[in-house]
Write a protein that holds these residues in place. Structure first.
Motif, PDB file in Angstrom:
ATOM      1  N   GLN A 137      -8.491   2.962   3.788  1.00 17.33           N
ATOM      2  CA  GLN A 137      -7.613   3.296   2.659  1.00 17.33           C
ATOM      3  C   GLN A 137      -8.445   3.358   1.384  1.00 17.33           C
ATOM      4  O   GLN A 137      -8.909   2.322   0.900  1.00 17.33           O
ATOM      5  N   LEU A 194      -1.046  -1.065  -4.437  1.00 21.62           N
ATOM      6  CA  LEU A 194      -2.182  -0.150  -4.361  1.00 21.62           C
ATOM      7  C   LEU A 194      -1.676   1.275  -4.167  1.00 21.62           C
ATOM      8  O   LEU A 194      -0.758   1.506  -3.376  1.00 21.62           O
ATOM      9  N   GLN A 236      -4.799   7.520   2.655  1.00 21.92           N
ATOM     10  CA  GLN A 236      -4.913   6.973   4.006  1.00 21.92           C
ATOM     11  C   GLN A 236      -5.742   7.915   4.888  1.00 21.92           C
ATOM     12  O   GLN A 236      -5.267   8.960   5.316  1.00 21.92           O
ATOM     13  N   ALA A 295       0.857  -1.187   0.000  1.00 24.44           N
ATOM     14  CA  ALA A 295       0.000   0.000   0.000  1.00 24.44           C
ATOM     15  C   ALA A 295       0.893   1.236   0.000  1.00 24.44           C
ATOM     16  O   ALA A 295       1.649   1.476   0.947  1.00 24.44           O
ATOM     17  N   GLU A 331     -12.012   0.467  -1.543  1.00 22.36           N
ATOM     18  CA  GLU A 331     -11.315   0.630  -0.271  1.00 22.36           C
ATOM     19  C   GLU A 331     -10.578  -0.685  -0.007  1.00 22.36           C
ATOM     20  O   GLU A 331     -11.073  -1.763  -0.370  1.00 22.36           O
ATOM     21  N   ALA A 332      -9.402  -0.585   0.644  1.00 20.06           N
ATOM     22  CA  ALA A 332      -8.575  -1.775   0.808  1.00 20.06           C
ATOM     23  C   ALA A 332      -9.205  -2.765   1.783  1.00 20.06           C
ATOM     24  O   ALA A 332      -9.525  -2.423   2.918  1.00 20.06           O
ATOM     25  N   THR A 355     -12.114  -5.378  -2.602  1.00 19.02           N
ATOM     26  CA  THR A 355     -11.338  -4.144  -2.816  1.00 19.02           C
ATOM     27  C   THR A 355     -11.706  -3.509  -4.149  1.00 19.02           C
ATOM     28  O   THR A 355     -11.895  -2.292  -4.246  1.00 19.02           O
ATOM     29  N   VAL A 398      -3.091   4.521  -2.499  1.00 18.48           N
ATOM     30  CA  VAL A 398      -4.228   4.773  -1.597  1.00 18.48           C
ATOM     31  C   VAL A 398      -4.151   6.141  -0.940  1.00 18.48           C
ATOM     32  O   VAL A 398      -3.079   6.724  -0.777  1.00 18.48           O
ATOM     33  N   VAL A 410      -8.798   3.474  -2.399  1.00 18.18           N
ATOM     34  CA  VAL A 410      -7.901   2.959  -3.444  1.00 18.18           C
ATOM     35  C   VAL A 410      -8.075   3.745  -4.741  1.00 18.18           C
ATOM     36  O   VAL A 410      -9.170   3.824  -5.287  1.00 18.18           O
TER      37      VAL A 410
END
Lengths: 134, 134
Positions: free
Chosen positions: B70, B86, B90, B21, B48-49, B43, B88, B72
């Motif tokens: 997270q 990924l 955060q 990530a 979103e992770a 995902t 992302v 994505v």
């Protein structure tokens, strides 16, 4: 007495740890590979990335045949001691055996993986023909 | 007919793939985790992770208890189809369960791993006490 830094690493069942190689300066992720204890020991000593090749079952001094050595500037271990992050200078500007700058060239788009990054050099020219990895 | 993108991934013996990530914008590596097929499917759908927690043996929607989701923006698969990257955003600025921005805070210096990054928030305050991971 200080603990051996190799003993702090949480090696997996195969005695390996995943390693992320990030390009110093650009921050781009070049590749993900694996190290065993000897690979990490050699990396710490040489200050060049030495991985464990799972496909060939031997130590792999990155760039040994291509010249595309990774000079290591920083090494980080994560909170769980089971992943490594290297900050590297990629000699020759090519990390991937496909002749691309980095290995993460398949981008997810509209339900498919799409190759979005250029081949900078023909792998045959890098490896002298026939070898898909160095 | 187009091949299912989940079928192209080379899952390991445990049905997992390592996932990096990376923070969009800064390029900083936040963490490394794992996904199984269902985690990747979720995902792709949620953007979103969602990881597979090996320690808890269940799907882990990152941020489910901390709020540190997270989002994505980009998903990449590598040349060997056995690692994911990924990009992302955060949420909350904290990816690590220790309360740090990222998980790679142990830097190799003079033969030791040295903790070089600050704890931004007490994990007890993030998780409500007692839980080391969300």
């Amino acid at each position: 007495m200080t603990q051996n830094p190799l003993d702090i690493v949480r090696w997996n069942d195969q005695g390996l740890i995943p390693v992320i190689a990030q390009e110093k300066g650009t921050g781009q992720i070049l590749m993900m590979a694996w190290m065993n204890r000897e690979a990490l020991a050699q990396t710490l000593e040489k200050r060049e990335a030495v991985y464990w090749s799972r496909s060939r079952g031997r130590l792999w001094h990155k760039g040994e045949s291509s010249g595309h050595v990774q000079v290591v500037h920083d090494i980080r271990l994560d909170c769980d001691y089971d992943a490594l992050l290297l900050s590297v200078e990629q000699k020759g500007g090519i990390a991937c055996h496909t002749g691309r700058h980095h290995c993460f060239f398949n981008q997810y788009r509209d339900g498919q993986w799409v190759d979005v990054d250029p081949v900078l050099k023909d792998p045959d020219a890098i490896y002298g023909g026939g070898k898909s990895h160095e």
